[in-house]
Design a protein around this motif. Structure first.
Motif, PDB file in Angstrom:
ATOM      1  N   THR A  90      -5.494  -4.183  10.202  1.00  0.00           N
ATOM      2  CA  THR A  90      -4.331  -3.310  10.249  1.00  0.00           C
ATOM      3  C   THR A  90      -3.313  -3.976  11.170  1.00  0.00           C
ATOM      4  OG1 THR A  90      -5.776  -1.421  10.006  1.00  0.00           O
ATOM      5  CG2 THR A  90      -3.559  -0.992  10.830  1.00  0.00           C
TER       6      THR A  90
ATOM      7  N   LYS B 133      -1.137  10.874   8.571  1.00  0.00           N
ATOM      8  CA  LYS B 133      -1.537   9.841   7.615  1.00  0.00           C
ATOM      9  C   LYS B 133      -2.884  10.189   6.999  1.00  0.00           C
ATOM     10  CE  LYS B 133       2.067   7.424   8.780  1.00  0.00           C
ATOM     11  NZ  LYS B 133       2.497   8.198   9.939  1.00  0.00           N
TER      12      LYS B 133
ATOM     13  N   ALA C 151      -2.899  -1.295   6.584  1.00  0.00           N
ATOM     14  CA  ALA C 151      -1.524  -1.409   6.119  1.00  0.00           C
ATOM     15  C   ALA C 151      -0.731  -2.163   7.174  1.00  0.00           C
ATOM     16  CB  ALA C 151      -0.922  -0.024   5.906  1.00  0.00           C
TER      17      ALA C 151
ATOM     18  N   THR D  12       2.438  -1.894   9.341  1.00  0.00           N
ATOM     19  CA  THR D  12       3.449  -0.957   9.812  1.00  0.00           C
ATOM     20  C   THR D  12       4.436  -1.715  10.676  1.00  0.00           C
ATOM     21  OG1 THR D  12       1.807   0.794   9.834  1.00  0.00           O
ATOM     22  CG2 THR D  12       3.833   1.192  11.060  1.00  0.00           C
TER      23      THR D  12
ATOM     24  N   LYS E  27      -3.479  -8.562   6.541  1.00  0.00           N
ATOM     25  CA  LYS E  27      -3.763  -7.341   5.799  1.00  0.00           C
ATOM     26  C   LYS E  27      -4.775  -7.612   4.694  1.00  0.00           C
ATOM     27  CE  LYS E  27      -1.595  -4.218   2.583  1.00  0.00           C
ATOM     28  NZ  LYS E  27      -0.355  -4.012   1.822  1.00  0.00           N
TER      29      LYS E  27
ATOM     30  N   THR F 112       0.863  -1.171   0.000  1.00  0.00           N
ATOM     31  CA  THR F 112       0.000   0.000   0.000  1.00  0.00           C
ATOM     32  C   THR F 112       0.904   1.226   0.000  1.00  0.00           C
ATOM     33  OG1 THR F 112      -1.428  -1.318   1.388  1.00  0.00           O
ATOM     34  CG2 THR F 112      -1.996   0.999   1.138  1.00  0.00           C
ATOM     35  N   THR F 113       0.638   2.118  -0.911  1.00  0.00           N
ATOM     36  CA  THR F 113       1.455   3.334  -0.972  1.00  0.00           C
ATOM     37  C   THR F 113       0.572   4.546  -0.715  1.00  0.00           C
ATOM     38  OG1 THR F 113       1.132   3.285  -3.338  1.00  0.00           O
ATOM     39  CG2 THR F 113       3.237   2.470  -2.519  1.00  0.00           C
ATOM     40  N   HIS F 114       1.182   5.711  -0.721  1.00  0.00           N
ATOM     41  CA  HIS F 114       0.486   6.974  -0.452  1.00  0.00           C
ATOM     42  C   HIS F 114      -0.269   6.929   0.867  1.00  0.00           C
ATOM     43  CE1 HIS F 114       1.611   7.973  -4.477  1.00  0.00           C
ATOM     44  NE2 HIS F 114       0.950   6.932  -4.948  1.00  0.00           N
ATOM     45  N   LEU F 115       0.417   6.463   1.897  1.00  0.00           N
ATOM     46  CA  LEU F 115      -0.220   6.380   3.206  1.00  0.00           C
ATOM     47  C   LEU F 115      -0.152   7.715   3.939  1.00  0.00           C
ATOM     48  CD1 LEU F 115       1.236   2.925   4.230  1.00  0.00           C
ATOM     49  CD2 LEU F 115      -1.180   3.420   3.866  1.00  0.00           C
TER      50      LEU F 115
ATOM     51  N   ASP G   3       4.428  -1.940   4.745  1.00  0.00           N
ATOM     52  CA  ASP G   3       4.071  -0.828   3.868  1.00  0.00           C
ATOM     53  C   ASP G   3       4.663   0.462   4.415  1.00  0.00           C
ATOM     54  OD1 ASP G   3       2.280  -2.459   2.304  1.00  0.00           O
ATOM     55  OD2 ASP G   3       0.949  -2.385   4.046  1.00  0.00           O
ATOM     56  N   TRP G   4       4.908   0.459   5.682  1.00  0.00           N
ATOM     57  CA  TRP G   4       5.358   1.666   6.363  1.00  0.00           C
ATOM     58  C   TRP G   4       6.265   1.242   7.496  1.00  0.00           C
ATOM     59  CZ3 TRP G   4       4.738   6.479   4.667  1.00  0.00           C
ATOM     60  CH2 TRP G   4       5.053   7.540   5.533  1.00  0.00           C
TER      61      TRP G   4
ATOM     62  N   PRO H  13      -1.132   4.034   9.971  1.00  0.00           N
ATOM     63  CA  PRO H  13      -2.083   4.011   8.868  1.00  0.00           C
ATOM     64  C   PRO H  13      -2.977   2.769   8.876  1.00  0.00           C
ATOM     65  CG  PRO H  13       0.103   3.457   8.078  1.00  0.00           C
ATOM     66  CD  PRO H  13       0.257   3.824   9.511  1.00  0.00           C
TER      67      PRO H  13
END
Lengths: 325, 331
Positions: free
Chosen positions: B262, B59, B90, B92, B257, B45-48, B278-279, B87
């Motif tokens: 989460t 976020k 996602a 983390t 996920k 997952t991007t653009h978090l 993802d983060w 986020p």
């Protein structure tokens, strides 16, 4: 040495109100320690509250016998809550320390002269039997067989005690096979894990403390039913005798406390007969009184051996105890 | 290993010293074979984040927001986090060297410890001062660094214990089995499905104490899932587990996920993290020193210095900005 009378006494004592009271108290400890992992070293306090609650409500307040038992139950619930609020949030060993002290406080309060009007201080209470005996549904006379020949009143207190034991067993069986019992056993294993799964650990421990405490108080009532209530009976040693009975039978089992109580009192009664007789015969180089007290030493040794070599007790699951934490 | 067997030509045989069969392999190969990748497909997952990656960045859709969390043990500030957002939907990773305060932060967020100061909210609901069991009921479940199995409960019993909202867990209903037996059957079915997925079905009637270390990790994760959580906090799920099982565990984390949960997990090992996270949030000395997508974070100079230990001779306090280069305390 008169073996016949020694064995007769032993068999008779295995069905005494004291043995039956121990069954209830040990069952209460099984709930505390065997299922919930609570180290309660104050069972004598619960038993004293049961016995005094019963006797005082009858003698001072003129309650009928069954109301006296209800008072005992309420007393045990209140004592459990007072004990639990400060200690159940702490680690297990603190509960052990606090309970042993609390039970002594209870005994000393009953023994002190401050409440003499109700408790008769060190002399204890007696003569509260009329109400219970009036409720006796059994015919008059003496009946039974072999060593178990008792009067109608003696049978009545024994049968009523056994009825309470059966009720207690049913309650504990129903609880421990339910999801409630599963949470309790989980708390025994690791309370943080159970907490992380969203269970209110404190509430469960409190409920377990109350249920076991009420069973202990009922044990105190059964022991007091046909006899008297003397403060010196509720010494910390009483707690450890109940522990011995529990560990003998198996802490996390349903019938372990029952078998344990019978065996404990069987052995105690047997030794109480045999040891003084041996001293009289000259087989032991001590007085017969000293020989009688030797049984407490032997029971202490037996308890140590039991914990070291058979921690699961007679009825416990060996596999369950193989995994020592 | 190679120091004890300097000669790579030592022949294989009964007399060969321990580890001789690996002596011919150079160090890089060993690292490569030990690095485990998950087998399940990963959709990163991007653009978090709303902004450029930086400690405390806001976020787009945070599930957990924490502010000004501090916790000291004696004079030592174990956790000192100004602001962090986790986020939603996602994975983390919370990474950092030993003693960075990762587990302490975990304990604070899950209610197992109380912070000296701080506020945090889960799904917009404040959790400060809420006992651990209540935050678990709200859908935030955790596991432990030192696996907590219920030793003398069977595997299946431990699983069933995990389910929430059980009617039979009330003391009054417990003594009336008809009130809870039908729910009990549903719970058992759910437990068995999960046990099969986690390859523990054959073990269902064994005591949890008889499981191996890796199986215990699996059981703990499966048990946590019995609560049907929204947010799963895993404290070092891969610690002390062999590489084959690490792969399985990584797959399970990815599955969490894809099933809509989460995940926040603590990990030492940077390599473990980069495949599935993802983060990444990096902690050192109780503070958050960097956050961002894994590949960006791994290029971050502060992280390389502080975390990967290329500057072993430097005090970590210099990198985190708590001390200057001469060793004077700045904050």
């Amino acid at each position: 040495m008169n073996w016949g009378s020694i064995l007769d006494n032993t068999a008779s004592f295995m069905l005494s109100p004291e043995t039956i009271g121990f069954m209830l108290a040990a069952l209460g400890l099984a709930v505390h320690f065997g299922y919930a992992g609570l180290l309660n070293f104050g069972m004598a306090g619960f038993m004293a509250i049961g016995a005094y609650g019963y006797a005082i409500s009858i003698l001072s307040f003129g309650f009928p016998w069954w109301a006296g038992i209800l008072v005992s139950i309420v007393g045990a619930v209140i004592f459990a809550i007072i004990l639990g609020i400060p200690t159940l949030k702490l680690r297990g060993d603190y509960l052990a320390i606090v309970t042993i002290a609390a039970a002594e406080i209870v005994r000393l309060l009953f023994q002190s002269r401050v409440f003499d009007e109700w408790t008769n201080s060190a002399d204890g209470l007696g003569g509260y039997h009329t109400s219970f005996r009036e409720a006796n549904p059994l015919p008059e006379g003496t009946f039974g067989f072999g060593p178990w020949e008792f009067t109608s009143d003696q049978w009545w207190s024994r049968l009523f005690g056994l009825f309470l034991v059966a009720l207690g067993l049913l309650l504990v069986w129903l609880l421990m096979r339910s999801p409630w019992g599963r949470v309790l056993k989980g708390i025994r294993e690791d309370e943080d894990a159970v907490r992380s799964l969203g269970k209110n650990v404190y509430l469960y421990k409190m409920q377990a403390l109350i249920i076991g405490g009420v069973l202990g108080a009922l044990g105190g009532v059964v022991i007091a039913l046909p006899s008297a209530v003397i403060p010196q009976y509720y010494l910390p040693s009483l707690t450890f005798f109940v522990w011995t009975a529990l560990l003998l039978g198996g802490a996390a089992t349903l019938f372990g406390p029952i078998i344990g109580a019978v065996l404990y009192w069987g052995v105690m009664a047997f030794l109480a007969g045999v040891l003084p007789a041996m001293a009289t015969e000259g087989w032991l180089p001590i007085s017969s009184t000293a020989a009688g007290n030797l049984r407490f030493v032997l029971v202490g040794v037996a308890l140590m051996l039991l914990v070291a070599f058979r921690p699961q007790g007679l009825l416990g699951n060996k596999k369950e105890m193989t995994f020592v934490k | 290993m190679s120091s004890s067997t300097p000669d790579p030509t030592v022949p294989d045989g009964p007399d060969a010293p321990e580890g001789a069969e690996l002596a011919g392999i150079d160090d890089d190969t060993i690292v490569d074979t030990l690095e485990v990748e998950p087998t399940h497909e990963i959709h990163h997952t991007t653009h978090l984040a709303k902004d450029d990656a930086a400690p405390g960045v806001a976020k787009v859709d945070p599930i957990l927001v924490a502010d000004h969390i501090t916790r000291s043990f004696g004079g030592n500030k174990a956790v000192d986090v100004d602001h962090v957002e986790i986020p939603r939907h996602a994975i983390t990773a919370l990474i950092g060297p030993n003693g960075a305060g990762k587990t302490t932060l975990f304990n604070l967020l899950s209610g197992f410890d109380k912070p000296d100061t701080g506020e945090w909210s889960f799904n917009g609901r404040s959790l400060a001062g809420i006992p651990a069991f209540k935050s678990a009921r709200l859908g935030q479940v955790r596991t432990f660094q030192l696996t907590k199995v219920l030793a003398r409960l069977t595997v299946l019993e431990s699983m069933k214990l995990g389910a929430n909202g059980q009617r039979g867990e009330s003391i009054w209903a417990a003594v009336v089995p008809p009130l809870w037996t039908s729910q009990e059957r549903e719970i058992e079915e759910r437990a068995i499905t999960l046990l099969k997925k986690f390859k523990l079905y054959e073990k269902r009637d064994d005591y949890s104490a008889s499981l191996s270390g890796g199986q215990r990790k699996l059981l703990e994760m499966a048990r946590a899932l019995m609560t049907q959580p929204e947010f799963v906090l895993l404290d070092e799920p891969m610690a002390g587990v062999n590489p084959a099982l690490v792969q399985t565990l990584l797959d399970h984390v990815i599955d969490l996920k894809s099933e809509g949960m989460t995940v926040l997990f603590v990990e030492h090992d940077m390599h473990m993290v980069r495949h599935i996270a993802d983060w990444v949030v990096v902690m050192a000395e109780g503070r958050i020193v960097a956050e961002g997508p894994p590949h960006e974070v791994m290029r971050n100079a502060a992280v390389i210095d502080a975390y990967l230990g290329s500057h072993l001779d430097e005090d970590i306090g210099v990198i985190t900005g708590r001390y200057d280069e001469e060793g004077n305390r700045l904050s």
